[in-house]
Design a protein around this motif. Structure first.
Motif, PDB file in Angstrom:
ATOM      1  N   THR A 144      -0.078  -7.334 -13.950  1.00  0.00           N
ATOM      2  CA  THR A 144       0.827  -7.496 -12.807  1.00  0.00           C
ATOM      3  C   THR A 144       0.146  -7.236 -11.428  1.00  0.00           C
ATOM      4  O   THR A 144      -0.950  -6.326 -11.506  1.00  0.00           O
ATOM      5  CB  THR A 144       1.907  -6.398 -12.876  1.00  0.00           C
ATOM      6  OG1 THR A 144       2.543  -6.599 -14.133  1.00  0.00           O
ATOM      7  CG2 THR A 144       2.986  -6.385 -11.843  1.00  0.00           C
ATOM      8  N   ILE A 145       0.218  -8.030 -10.328  1.00  0.00           N
ATOM      9  CA  ILE A 145      -0.295  -7.776  -9.030  1.00  0.00           C
ATOM     10  C   ILE A 145       0.916  -7.636  -8.177  1.00  0.00           C
ATOM     11  O   ILE A 145       1.594  -8.318  -7.979  1.00  0.00           O
ATOM     12  CB  ILE A 145      -1.227  -9.091  -8.818  1.00  0.00           C
ATOM     13  CG1 ILE A 145      -2.337  -9.435  -9.632  1.00  0.00           C
ATOM     14  CG2 ILE A 145      -1.815  -9.235  -7.281  1.00  0.00           C
ATOM     15  CD1 ILE A 145      -2.877 -10.720  -9.715  1.00  0.00           C
ATOM     16  N   ARG A 146       0.426  -6.824  -7.343  1.00  0.00           N
ATOM     17  CA  ARG A 146       1.418  -6.408  -6.197  1.00  0.00           C
ATOM     18  C   ARG A 146       0.602  -6.872  -4.800  1.00  0.00           C
ATOM     19  O   ARG A 146      -0.293  -6.588  -4.474  1.00  0.00           O
ATOM     20  CB  ARG A 146       1.654  -4.798  -6.178  1.00  0.00           C
ATOM     21  CG  ARG A 146       2.407  -4.497  -7.252  1.00  0.00           C
ATOM     22  CD  ARG A 146       4.287  -4.873  -7.090  1.00  0.00           C
ATOM     23  NE  ARG A 146       4.742  -4.041  -6.101  1.00  0.00           N
ATOM     24  CZ  ARG A 146       5.932  -4.499  -5.414  1.00  0.00           C
ATOM     25  NH1 ARG A 146       6.498  -5.541  -5.763  1.00  0.00           N
ATOM     26  NH2 ARG A 146       6.485  -3.368  -4.661  1.00  0.00           N
ATOM     27  N   VAL A 147       1.486  -7.506  -3.962  1.00  0.00           N
ATOM     28  CA  VAL A 147       1.119  -7.821  -2.554  1.00  0.00           C
ATOM     29  C   VAL A 147       1.817  -7.228  -1.460  1.00  0.00           C
ATOM     30  O   VAL A 147       3.174  -6.693  -1.767  1.00  0.00           O
ATOM     31  CB  VAL A 147       1.299  -9.168  -2.203  1.00  0.00           C
ATOM     32  CG1 VAL A 147       1.054  -9.839  -1.113  1.00  0.00           C
ATOM     33  CG2 VAL A 147       0.177 -10.171  -3.216  1.00  0.00           C
ATOM     34  N   GLY A 148       1.164  -6.388  -0.656  1.00  0.00           N
ATOM     35  CA  GLY A 148       1.829  -5.910   0.568  1.00  0.00           C
ATOM     36  C   GLY A 148       1.246  -6.249   1.984  1.00  0.00           C
ATOM     37  O   GLY A 148      -0.010  -6.316   1.956  1.00  0.00           O
ATOM     38  N   ASP A 208       5.534   2.380   1.565  1.00  0.00           N
ATOM     39  CA  ASP A 208       6.108   3.005   0.466  1.00  0.00           C
ATOM     40  C   ASP A 208       5.383   3.017  -0.732  1.00  0.00           C
ATOM     41  O   ASP A 208       5.518   1.948  -1.436  1.00  0.00           O
ATOM     42  CB  ASP A 208       7.626   2.570   0.073  1.00  0.00           C
ATOM     43  CG  ASP A 208       8.413   3.356  -0.796  1.00  0.00           C
ATOM     44  OD1 ASP A 208       7.783   4.262  -1.778  1.00  0.00           O
ATOM     45  OD2 ASP A 208       9.585   3.355  -0.804  1.00  0.00           O
ATOM     46  N   VAL A 209       4.398   3.820  -1.034  1.00  0.00           N
ATOM     47  CA  VAL A 209       3.286   3.790  -2.338  1.00  0.00           C
ATOM     48  C   VAL A 209       3.995   3.949  -3.505  1.00  0.00           C
ATOM     49  O   VAL A 209       3.708   3.053  -4.314  1.00  0.00           O
ATOM     50  CB  VAL A 209       2.308   4.990  -1.917  1.00  0.00           C
ATOM     51  CG1 VAL A 209       1.486   5.162  -3.379  1.00  0.00           C
ATOM     52  CG2 VAL A 209       1.278   4.651  -0.795  1.00  0.00           C
ATOM     53  N   LYS A 210       5.110   4.567  -3.607  1.00  0.00           N
ATOM     54  CA  LYS A 210       5.892   4.708  -4.808  1.00  0.00           C
ATOM     55  C   LYS A 210       6.495   3.404  -5.328  1.00  0.00           C
ATOM     56  O   LYS A 210       6.448   2.814  -6.311  1.00  0.00           O
ATOM     57  CB  LYS A 210       6.772   5.863  -4.803  1.00  0.00           C
ATOM     58  CG  LYS A 210       7.498   6.156  -6.040  1.00  0.00           C
ATOM     59  CD  LYS A 210       8.536   7.195  -6.142  1.00  0.00           C
ATOM     60  CE  LYS A 210       9.276   7.306  -7.430  1.00  0.00           C
ATOM     61  NZ  LYS A 210      10.252   8.437  -7.342  1.00  0.00           N
ATOM     62  N   LYS A 211       7.208   2.668  -4.231  1.00  0.00           N
ATOM     63  CA  LYS A 211       7.747   1.372  -4.526  1.00  0.00           C
ATOM     64  C   LYS A 211       6.650   0.434  -4.778  1.00  0.00           C
ATOM     65  O   LYS A 211       6.930  -0.705  -5.551  1.00  0.00           O
ATOM     66  CB  LYS A 211       8.494   1.056  -3.146  1.00  0.00           C
ATOM     67  CG  LYS A 211       9.280  -0.395  -3.358  1.00  0.00           C
ATOM     68  CD  LYS A 211       9.924  -0.739  -1.910  1.00  0.00           C
ATOM     69  CE  LYS A 211      10.338  -2.202  -1.889  1.00  0.00           C
ATOM     70  NZ  LYS A 211      10.784  -2.434  -0.605  1.00  0.00           N
ATOM     71  N   PHE A 212       5.613   0.582  -4.002  1.00  0.00           N
ATOM     72  CA  PHE A 212       4.728  -0.613  -4.408  1.00  0.00           C
ATOM     73  C   PHE A 212       4.026  -0.424  -5.597  1.00  0.00           C
ATOM     74  O   PHE A 212       3.883  -1.424  -6.268  1.00  0.00           O
ATOM     75  CB  PHE A 212       3.169  -0.312  -3.301  1.00  0.00           C
ATOM     76  CG  PHE A 212       2.347  -1.368  -3.446  1.00  0.00           C
ATOM     77  CD1 PHE A 212       2.833  -2.705  -2.971  1.00  0.00           C
ATOM     78  CD2 PHE A 212       1.009  -1.017  -3.654  1.00  0.00           C
ATOM     79  CE1 PHE A 212       1.879  -3.611  -2.757  1.00  0.00           C
ATOM     80  CE2 PHE A 212       0.247  -1.972  -3.399  1.00  0.00           C
ATOM     81  CZ  PHE A 212       0.516  -3.435  -3.134  1.00  0.00           C
TER      82      PHE A 212
END
Length: 412
Positions: free
Chosen positions: A169-173, A188-192
């Protein structure tokens, strides 16, 4: 193979949107025009097939590329900022495409005699024969950090189109207001929800950074006494002279123009002075935490000494920490740097591991619980009319993102 024309088209579509941030604004984002690109990016992430695309009330964008493997893999993230620096105008950016750069001077603006020359900007020699994107000499370009945005979006698109590349899984911000030091403030680190991340916000190809300055801002207020100058003997106290004493008492060679590498400094950013009151604004920077604390003590001690000398409180000094060296948070998880280094080596890129003489969103994010080294985005001469980016460097950065994702899945 990632298309050069596709990268150019995407990058140009970003830099021609003015997203300059404003340090004097209290809102988030600090300028309404940042929403123009933020909304465009959110739509584009949906179009290429990203999942869970969100944009919050402060213009922070997040999205997910789901895992395509059946084993457990750490969730990793890639982060960049879409604002540009308030140091130089970003209105009406007109990018110029220089194909097969010949290694000579590039005339950015003939009418105003603005020239990008390798005689002054020696890094240009690294890119002979490549395709450069420059300004027209009247604005900045915005490769800081729209090159990073372009690379992340392009990498996600490539991975979606090539499911044979296995990844977790990859998250983008994407964040606003990094250039004014607020990029991570409302992230929001927790949401990320990533185990670690990388900011794509470095310069020269190969840069890999996990150390940055410890930083503080300082406001020094000097109080004087204003009296008619014709009758001032023994009565007037000129605050500007006391301020000059303060300035001259700090180490003269420990300033930005005399330091490099791991050397820290005191930097006088502004002076506003009249007889009655003078205000000095400084920043303090040092990679070493002990030296950083010692620099703050130097300013406190100098304040005490001058107040004792004048037998009253003529100076007040307010020191506020701004950010810290992310090395403290990254070293315990050095495998995240090792993966990025290995990715570069596999792509025949020489890793340039060095300390940042500045700050990064990654520093603040690391102290918020998201270890976050910094990787090259490819641009040079940020924040001014001589900014440029080699297209080949953006392509390589895009490939590094894909390779990091692949290696993370293999090592899990």
């Amino acid at each position: 193979m990632i298309s050069k024309d596709h990268i150019i088209k995407r990058f140009v579509s970003y830099v021609t949107v003015d997203t300059q941030s404003d340090p004097n604004s209290k809102s988030t984002p600090s300028t309404k025009k940042q929403w123009d690109l933020a909304n465009k990016l959110a739509d584009e992430l949906k179009t290429i097939g990203m999942q869970d695309v969100s944009i919050d009330e402060n213009a922070y964008i997040m999205a997910t590329l789901p895992s395509n493997v059946d084993h457990k893999v750490p969730t990793i993230g890639f982060i960049a900022h879409f604002d540009t620096s308030p140091d130089f105008t970003a209105t009406n950016v007109k990018p110029q495409i220089i194909e097969y750069y010949d290694g000579k001077d590039i005339v950015l603006n003939a009418e105003q005699d603005i020239v990008l020359s390798p005689d002054y900007f020696e890094d240009l020699h690294l890119y002979k024969g490549q395709t450069l994107i420059t300004t027209d000499g009247t604005t900045l370009l915005g490769a800081d950090d729209k090159a990073g945005i372009c690379e992340i979006v392009s990498a996600m698109e490539y991975l979606i189109l090539h499911p044979e590349i296995k990844h977790g899984t990859i998250r983008v911000g994407f964040t606003p207001d990094e250039e004014i030091g607020r990029g991570a403030h409302k992230f929001d680190v927790k949401k990320f929800g990533a185990d670690w991340a990388y900011t794509m916000d470095g310069s020269q190809i190969g840069e890999l950074e996990y150390e940055n300055f410890n930083a503080a801002g300082v406001v020094v207020k000097v109080k004087g006494k204003i009296v008619h100058p014709g009758y001032a003997k023994g009565k007037m106290i000129n605050s500007m002279y006391i301020a000059q004493e303060f300035i001259n008492s700090l180490p003269r060679m420990e300033t930005p123009e005399h330091t490099e590498g791991y050397e820290g400094f005191f930097h006088l950013c502004s002076i506003k002075g009249e007889v009655d009151e003078t205000q000095l604004e400084y920043i303090i920077r040092d990679h070493d935490r002990g030296h950083f604390e010692a620099r703050k003590e130097v300013m406190k001690k100098l304040t005490e000494e001058l107040n004792a000398q004048y037998d009253r409180e003529v100076i007040t000094t307010e020191i506020k920490d701004q950010y810290y060296n992310m090395k403290e948070k990254v070293e315990p998880v050095m495998h995240i740097v090792d993966i990025a280094e290995e990715a570069m080596k596999q792509l025949h890129i020489k890793p340039l591991i060095k300390a940042i003489r500045g700050g990064t969103d990654g520093s603040q994010l690391s102290y918020m619980g998201l270890p976050c080294p910094n990787i090259f985005a490819g641009g040079h001469n940020f924040h001014g009319r001589y900014e440029y980016v080699p297209v080949e460097s953006m392509i390589k950065a895009t490939e590094v993102i894909c390779k990091i994702a692949e290696l993370t899945a293999k090592k899990a």
